[in-house]
Design an enzyme around this catalytic site. Structure first.
Site, PDB file in Angstrom:
ATOM      1  CD  GLU A 145       7.648  16.584-210.296  1.00 39.32           C
ATOM      2  OE1 GLU A 145       6.427  16.752-210.244  1.00 39.32           O
ATOM      3  OE2 GLU A 145       8.185  15.606-210.848  1.00 39.32           O
ATOM      4  CB  CYS A 158      16.286  11.858-208.665  1.00 36.21           C
ATOM      5  SG  CYS A 158      15.970  12.141-210.396  1.00 36.21           S
ATOM      6  CB  CYS A 165      13.660  19.073-220.840  1.00 39.28           C
ATOM      7  SG  CYS A 165      15.126  18.334-221.611  1.00 39.28           S
ATOM      8  CB  CYS A 169      12.725  12.530-225.263  1.00 39.65           C
ATOM      9  SG  CYS A 169      14.468  12.980-225.159  1.00 39.65           S
ATOM     10  N   GLY A 226      15.067  18.157-217.013  1.00 40.24           N
ATOM     11  CA  GLY A 226      16.102  18.868-217.751  1.00 40.24           C
ATOM     12  C   GLY A 226      17.238  17.985-218.232  1.00 40.24           C
ATOM     13  CD  GLU A 227      21.325  16.621-221.577  1.00 39.03           C
ATOM     14  OE1 GLU A 227      20.791  15.518-221.751  1.00 39.03           O
ATOM     15  OE2 GLU A 227      22.483  16.737-221.123  1.00 39.03           O
ATOM     16  CB  SER A 283      19.904   8.687-221.402  1.00 38.51           C
ATOM     17  OG  SER A 283      19.984   8.956-220.032  1.00 38.51           O
ATOM     18  CG  LEU A 284      22.804   4.347-226.570  1.00 37.96           C
ATOM     19  CD1 LEU A 284      23.618   5.509-227.124  1.00 37.96           C
ATOM     20  CD2 LEU A 284      23.622   3.062-226.656  1.00 37.96           C
ATOM     21  CG  HIS A 285      16.921   5.477-223.768  1.00 35.47           C
ATOM     22  ND1 HIS A 285      17.019   4.779-222.596  1.00 35.47           N
ATOM     23  CD2 HIS A 285      16.822   6.782-223.396  1.00 35.47           C
ATOM     24  CE1 HIS A 285      16.985   5.604-221.566  1.00 35.47           C
ATOM     25  NE2 HIS A 285      16.875   6.825-222.024  1.00 35.47           N
ATOM     26  CG  ASN A 362       5.622   1.978-213.822  1.00 36.69           C
ATOM     27  OD1 ASN A 362       6.270   1.153-213.183  1.00 36.69           O
ATOM     28  ND2 ASN A 362       5.159   3.090-213.299  1.00 36.69           N
ATOM     29  CB  CYS A 405      15.013   9.381-215.280  1.00 34.42           C
ATOM     30  SG  CYS A 405      15.666  10.188-216.713  1.00 34.42           S
TER      31      CYS A 405
HETATM   32  S1  SF4 Z   1      14.003  12.435-221.407  1.00 32.50           S
HETATM   33 FE1  SF4 Z   1      15.415  13.852-220.440  1.00 32.50          FE
HETATM   34  S2  SF4 Z   1      16.385  14.902-222.181  1.00 32.50           S
HETATM   35 FE2  SF4 Z   1      14.532  13.929-223.002  1.00 32.50          FE
HETATM   36  S3  SF4 Z   1      12.955  15.547-222.880  1.00 32.50           S
HETATM   37 FE3  SF4 Z   1      12.844  14.311-220.979  1.00 32.50          FE
HETATM   38  S4  SF4 Z   1      14.095  15.417-219.476  1.00 32.50           S
HETATM   39 FE4  SF4 Z   1      14.644  16.151-221.528  1.00 32.50          FE
END
Ligand code: SF4
Length: 422
Positions: A145, A158, A165, A169, A226-227, A283-285, A362, A405
């Site tokens: 996408e 984007c 991926c 996560c 994806g990463e 992307s730390l979070h 959200n 994302c």
């Molecule tokens: S958040 Fe990003 S790195 Fe983690 S699984 Fe999803 S697409 Fe992959």
């Protein structure tokens, strides 16, 4: 660089690790089971599974290779430039539009240089029409996408860099099925060319009636499927095509391109050495390993401090301020002490090198993956700003159509629509 070598904070930042007890929600998947490795840790997939390669396309080649390929097809080398102009300037792969090419060889030339890469399966558009989510089917049936968004003064796309991926996560729909395959350079670039075509055809809403300028995508964020740094070479080749002057590339500004990662440290270092001043986002979070190990499984390879050290090095080598992405998740990572710890870790590495983008999720009633309360969000932002870290809550427009994302995933319906087209 060890943290102790860093410039000390300009002023002390209070770190509160105790205080009124707040619930700690731990990350867990909902409705699916995370794949685990032999040691019981979330499985990480770095290598792309072997699948049929996508057709080689003009955007996969250097300008010299394009000339060689055109000659191979029995035509003079200058035809490569004409084809590049059609593709990168007029956003077309349709031989019917290429009347400057010899009619009798046009089909063969276009077939050899600009083979079809992706079919549009469906698109979702917001009411105002200023956001479009495209679902694409690649040559082997894989679905990816991209999301096109108009903002005041810029148009952002984007893009996806992998089908699926391998980073696993627990909050991310894309990661559930693992990595299908890496996308090719041309498949990454094609998303932009197709978006530019849609804009040129007047399909992106929100343009002021008084504005008659020619528009195209101005900003790219690699925050789709994806990463990106796990598909390093193809992503970087795609970036080179994006910044190459027309007609050899899209002539975009590197500063408008954001490459993001969950923290693949050796690849961040490589990126810093590329000498292409893209914007870099981590992307730390979570600022603490205890939580981040569960939230971002790749943290088991490279810890928070290593990722931040690499991000700081990116700033030192490129002079480009780094973005820290931080999705605020209710009672999981939005605690005030985490804002303080994040500020402390960033300030320990110097001042003026970083800004933080907290991203409100959200509201999702009944889910542990839901938005923080507004006062908690504001407090998180306030603490970082007070500690001298520029911090702004990010616009989450794409989420309106489930396209932001980490939420990009082909639904069963999408799969069915793609199958019907196959
Ligand atoms: S958040 Fe990003 S790195 Fe983690 S699984 Fe999803 S697409 Fe992959």
């Amino acid at each position: 660089m060890p943290a102790s070598d860093k410039t000390p904070p300009a002023r002390s930042t209070p770190v509160r690790t105790t205080g009124p007890a707040r619930t700690q929600v731990r990350p867990a998947t909902e409705g699916w089971t995370q794949k685990k490795d032999a040691e019981g840790r979330p499985l990480l997939q770095f290598a792309s599974p072997k699948r049929g390669k996508p057709p080689v396309h003009l955007a996969d080649m250097t300008p010299e290779e394009r000339i060689a390929k055109v000659k191979e097809l029995g035509l003079p080398g200058f035809r490569a430039k004409q084809l590049s102009t059609h593709y990168f300037t007029h956003y077309t792969s349709d031989p019917a539009h290429m009347t400057d090419l010899p009619a009798e060889q046009r089909e063969e030339l276009v077939g050899g240089m600009l083979p079809p890469l992706m079919t549009e399966v469906r698109r979702l558009t917001t009411d105002r029409g200023d956001t479009i989510k495209f679902l694409w089917r690649l040559h082997d049936g894989a679905l990816v996408e991209s999301v096109l968004m108009r903002y005041p003064g810029r148009i952002t796309l984007c893009v996806s860099s992998q089908a699926g991926c391998g980073m696993n996560c627990p909050f991310c729909a894309t990661g559930q099925a693992g990595l299908t395959r890496n996308m090719s350079t041309a498949e990454i670039v094609e998303q932009i060319v197709r978006a530019n075509r849609a804009i040129a055809d007047g399909e992106l809403g929100g343009k002021r009636a008084s504005d008659h300028s020619m528009e195209r995508v101005s900003n790219i964020v690699f925050m789709g499927m994806g990463e990106p740094l796990a598909n390093y070479k193809r992503v970087m080749d795609a970036v080179r095509v994006m910044v190459a002057p027309q007609p050899n590339g899209l002539g975009m500004s590197a500063r408008g391109i954001t490459v993001s990662t969950v923290g693949l440290v050796p690849a961040i270092r490589k990126l810093a050495d590329e000498n292409i001043p893209v914007t870099f986002a981590l992307s730390l979070h979570a600022p603490d390993d205890q939580l981040r190990d569960e939230l971002i499984p790749v943290n088991s390879r490279w810890k928070v401090d290593e990722a931040l050290d690499a991000a700081r090095e990116y700033f030192e080598k490129t002079g480009r301020r780094v973005s820290i992405e931080y999705a605020l998740i209710k009672d999981m990572n939005d605690h005030a002490w985490r804002a303080d710890l994040l500020a402390e870790k960033l300030n320990a590495r110097g001042r003026g090198w970083v800004h933080v983008n907290p991203i409100p999720l959200n509201p999702t009633p009944g889910s542990i993956w839901t938005s923080s309360d507004v006062d908690v969000q504001n407090e998180f932002v306030r603490r970082l700003n007070d500690a001298g870290i520029p911090t702004t809550l990010r616009d989450t427009r794409g989420k309106e159509i489930d396209g932001a994302c980490g939420q990009l995933v082909a639904t069963t319906e999408d799969e069915a629509a793609a199958a019907a087209m196959a």
